[in-house]
Scaffold this active site. Structure first.
Site, mmCIF file in Angstrom:
data_model
loop_
_atom_site.group_PDB
_atom_site.id
_atom_site.type_symbol
_atom_site.label_atom_id
_atom_site.label_comp_id
_atom_site.label_asym_id
_atom_site.label_seq_id
_atom_site.Cartn_x
_atom_site.Cartn_y
_atom_site.Cartn_z
ATOM 1 N N ASN A 1 -10.090 -0.709 0.035
ATOM 2 C CA ASN A 1 -8.630 -0.592 0.045
ATOM 3 C C ASN A 1 -8.083 -1.111 -1.289
ATOM 4 O O ASN A 1 -8.157 -2.304 -1.573
ATOM 5 C CB ASN A 1 -8.081 -1.421 1.221
ATOM 6 C CG ASN A 1 -6.575 -1.359 1.359
ATOM 7 O OD1 ASN A 1 -5.890 -0.858 0.466
ATOM 8 N ND2 ASN A 1 -6.077 -1.881 2.459
ATOM 9 N N HIS B 1 -3.722 6.816 3.078
ATOM 10 C CA HIS B 1 -4.054 5.509 2.513
ATOM 11 C C HIS B 1 -5.474 5.145 2.943
ATOM 12 O O HIS B 1 -5.846 5.301 4.105
ATOM 13 C CB HIS B 1 -3.061 4.458 3.004
ATOM 14 C CG HIS B 1 -3.415 3.078 2.540
ATOM 15 N ND1 HIS B 1 -3.706 2.812 1.222
ATOM 16 C CD2 HIS B 1 -3.546 1.909 3.213
ATOM 17 C CE1 HIS B 1 -4.000 1.530 1.109
ATOM 18 N NE2 HIS B 1 -3.913 0.966 2.296
ATOM 19 N N CYS C 1 0.814 -1.230 0.000
ATOM 20 C CA CYS C 1 0.000 0.000 0.000
ATOM 21 C C CYS C 1 0.841 1.271 0.000
ATOM 22 O O CYS C 1 0.333 2.348 -0.300
ATOM 23 C CB CYS C 1 -0.952 0.005 1.185
ATOM 24 S SG CYS C 1 -1.894 -1.505 1.333
HETATM 25 O O1 UT7 Z 1 -3.702 -1.688 3.635
HETATM 26 C C1 UT7 Z 1 -2.953 -1.711 4.814
HETATM 27 C C2 UT7 Z 1 -3.188 -2.908 5.592
HETATM 28 N N1 UT7 Z 1 -4.502 -3.179 6.086
HETATM 29 C C3 UT7 Z 1 -5.095 -2.461 7.055
HETATM 30 O O2 UT7 Z 1 -4.733 -1.349 7.355
HETATM 31 C C4 UT7 Z 1 -6.200 -3.137 7.828
HETATM 32 C C5 UT7 Z 1 -5.980 -2.982 9.314
HETATM 33 N N2 UT7 Z 1 -7.009 -3.609 10.132
HETATM 34 C C6 UT7 Z 1 -8.288 -3.241 10.128
HETATM 35 O O3 UT7 Z 1 -8.701 -2.365 9.393
HETATM 36 C C7 UT7 Z 1 -9.224 -3.905 11.122
HETATM 37 O O4 UT7 Z 1 -8.467 -4.640 12.070
HETATM 38 C C8 UT7 Z 1 -10.263 -4.842 10.444
HETATM 39 C C9 UT7 Z 1 -11.288 -4.026 9.672
HETATM 40 C C10 UT7 Z 1 -9.571 -5.808 9.510
HETATM 41 C C11 UT7 Z 1 -11.013 -5.643 11.515
HETATM 42 O O5 UT7 Z 1 -11.642 -4.761 12.418
HETATM 43 P P1 UT7 Z 1 -11.480 -5.008 14.001
HETATM 44 O O6 UT7 Z 1 -12.293 -4.014 14.658
HETATM 45 O O7 UT7 Z 1 -10.001 -5.007 14.294
HETATM 46 O O8 UT7 Z 1 -12.122 -6.419 14.161
HETATM 47 P P2 UT7 Z 1 -11.460 -7.755 14.727
HETATM 48 O O9 UT7 Z 1 -10.474 -8.300 13.759
HETATM 49 O O10 UT7 Z 1 -11.001 -7.480 16.119
HETATM 50 O O11 UT7 Z 1 -12.722 -8.723 14.766
HETATM 51 C C12 UT7 Z 1 -13.829 -8.449 15.623
HETATM 52 C C13 UT7 Z 1 -14.889 -9.505 15.358
HETATM 53 C C14 UT7 Z 1 -14.344 -10.939 15.348
HETATM 54 O O12 UT7 Z 1 -15.308 -11.767 15.952
HETATM 55 P P3 UT7 Z 1 -15.117 -12.250 17.473
HETATM 56 O O13 UT7 Z 1 -13.808 -12.994 17.488
HETATM 57 O O14 UT7 Z 1 -15.094 -11.009 18.304
HETATM 58 O O15 UT7 Z 1 -16.325 -13.104 17.698
HETATM 59 C C15 UT7 Z 1 -14.247 -11.254 13.875
HETATM 60 O O16 UT7 Z 1 -14.364 -12.637 13.615
HETATM 61 O O17 UT7 Z 1 -15.478 -9.278 14.070
HETATM 62 C C16 UT7 Z 1 -15.452 -10.526 13.337
HETATM 63 N N3 UT7 Z 1 -15.347 -10.209 11.914
HETATM 64 C C17 UT7 Z 1 -16.409 -9.975 11.140
HETATM 65 N N4 UT7 Z 1 -17.743 -9.977 11.405
HETATM 66 C C18 UT7 Z 1 -18.576 -9.666 10.389
HETATM 67 C C19 UT7 Z 1 -14.227 -10.091 11.170
HETATM 68 N N5 UT7 Z 1 -14.574 -9.793 9.904
HETATM 69 C C20 UT7 Z 1 -15.915 -9.706 9.853
HETATM 70 C C21 UT7 Z 1 -16.841 -9.418 8.837
HETATM 71 N N6 UT7 Z 1 -18.154 -9.411 9.145
HETATM 72 N N7 UT7 Z 1 -16.467 -9.129 7.568
#
Ligand code: UT7
Length: 326
Positions: A283, A253, A110
């Protein structure tokens, strides 16, 4: 160095959050509240990264009034090249008929477009090259695991481009005031495509495991992104001899609205001075800043004389920033 023109292109096909609800266990509400993304673009089967990049390049060349023959360097930032080799920059050279250009790709995920910007700055400042095309282009839809809800909702396809030239000192052209870039290879594993390369070639036995798709530890990447981008912003602003109050617009970004807000809050930059289009495209990795810069330029969101702060973060880990006086 001046940015003489910008261009961008996104594929026609729109993939909405509602459609993703039918593919994986997710919801429009979860995607919007956790990321800010509403929809993303998906390239056609017969559209390669170089096709997207060529369309963006032609628009940037038109705006800058530059012909293909005048280009003497083409740098393409991408993690989704048309082929392992030749470089995607060479395919774009062929598409444009840019016979006089030297062409190569940069792999910095990115952060790639800003790595290309800084690399070009060195070529131009030494007088080695005069008219440079940089392109950030990605077809991430081919690299996403469409069964993994943690990642498939995040990414999209698209391309952006810019024409760079030596700036005439007494002109009122835009001016790149500072460029910063960095890497941390200790954290390669938190965001990668582990398979398909020489370390772990795809075989009939492991093909089912989809190791040639994006794997990400989202929370860890999130944390690293906020710190690295904040520090990169502070350095680019200081190197430009400015303060945050002098920044008219931040073009970050476009990965996650919460990451962007965390950075601008820490810097004390209000949301009206932040350019956001991730709701429309998700993204798009190396293309994200390039598309956002072009949209900000063409819609008048950035105006002549504005100090514009660009900042990116990606796999590697890599990060980069720049301040441009528009
Ligand atoms: O391009 C540069 C690199 N990429 C980034 O900058 C991405 C960086 N990370 C992020 O943007 C965020 O961490 C995410 C958007 C990927 C995830 O958001 P989060 O608030 O950090 O969520 P999490 O990974 O802590 O997951 C929270 C919950 C989990 O369930 P449990 O374990 O709490 O029951 C996940 O399984 O949300 C669940 N989850 C989803 N639920 C519905 C993860 N993806 C999804 C989804 N729909 N698509």
């Amino acid at each position: 160095m001046t940015i003489a023109g910008t261009g961008s292109y996104v594929p026609e096909r729109i993939l909405t959050n509602a459609e993703l609800e039918k593919l994986v266990d997710t919801s429009d509400e979860w995607i919007r509240s956790r990321t800010g993304i509403r929809e993303r673009r998906i390239a056609a089967d017969n559209e390669a990264t170089s096709d997207l990049g060529t369309k963006a390049a032609l628009k940037a060349m038109e705006q800058a009034g530059v012909t293909a023959e005048e280009l003497d360097l083409i740098i393409v930032a991408t993690v989704t090249p048309d082929t392992f080799f030749p470089a995607t920059a060479c395919y774009i050279q062929r598409n444009l008929g840019a016979r006089n250009a030297v062409c190569f790709d940069i792999s910095a995920a990115c952060s790639g477009f800003l790595f290309a910007l800084q690399t070009s700055r060195h070529f131009i400042n030494t007088g080695n090259r005069k008219t440079v095309l940089i392109v950030g282009a990605e077809k991430l839809s081919g690299m996403v695991d469409w069964k993994d809800r943690n990642t498939c909702v995040l990414f999209g396809d698209g391309a952006g481009a810019a024409i760079l030239r030596r700036r005439t000192e007494d002109s009122n052209e835009s001016r790149v005031l500072s460029t910063v870039m960095g890497s941390d290879g200790m954290l390669t594993d938190i965001l990668s495509v582990p398979g398909g390369g020489s370390a772990l070639p795809t075989t009939p036995e492991n093909a089912e495991e989809r190791l040639n798709t994006i794997k990400m530890e989202g929370r860890e990447v999130y944390k690293q992104a906020v710190t690295a981008m904040r520090d990169a912003c502070i350095k680019a602003i200081a190197d430009a001899g400015l303060t945050t109050d002098d920044i008219a617009m931040v073009i970050p970004h476009q990965a996650n609205i919460r990451i962007i807000e965390a950075i601008t809050d820490r810097l004390g930059i209000p949301s009206e001075r932040t350019f956001i289009n991730l709701d429309k495209y998700g993204n798009t990795s190396a293309a994200a800043i390039a598309i956002a810069l072009d949209e900000a330029n063409r819609t008048g969101a950035i105006k002549k004389g504005d100090n514009v702060l660009l900042v990116a973060f990606g796999a590697g880990l890599t990060w980069a920033s720049a301040v441009v006086q528009w």
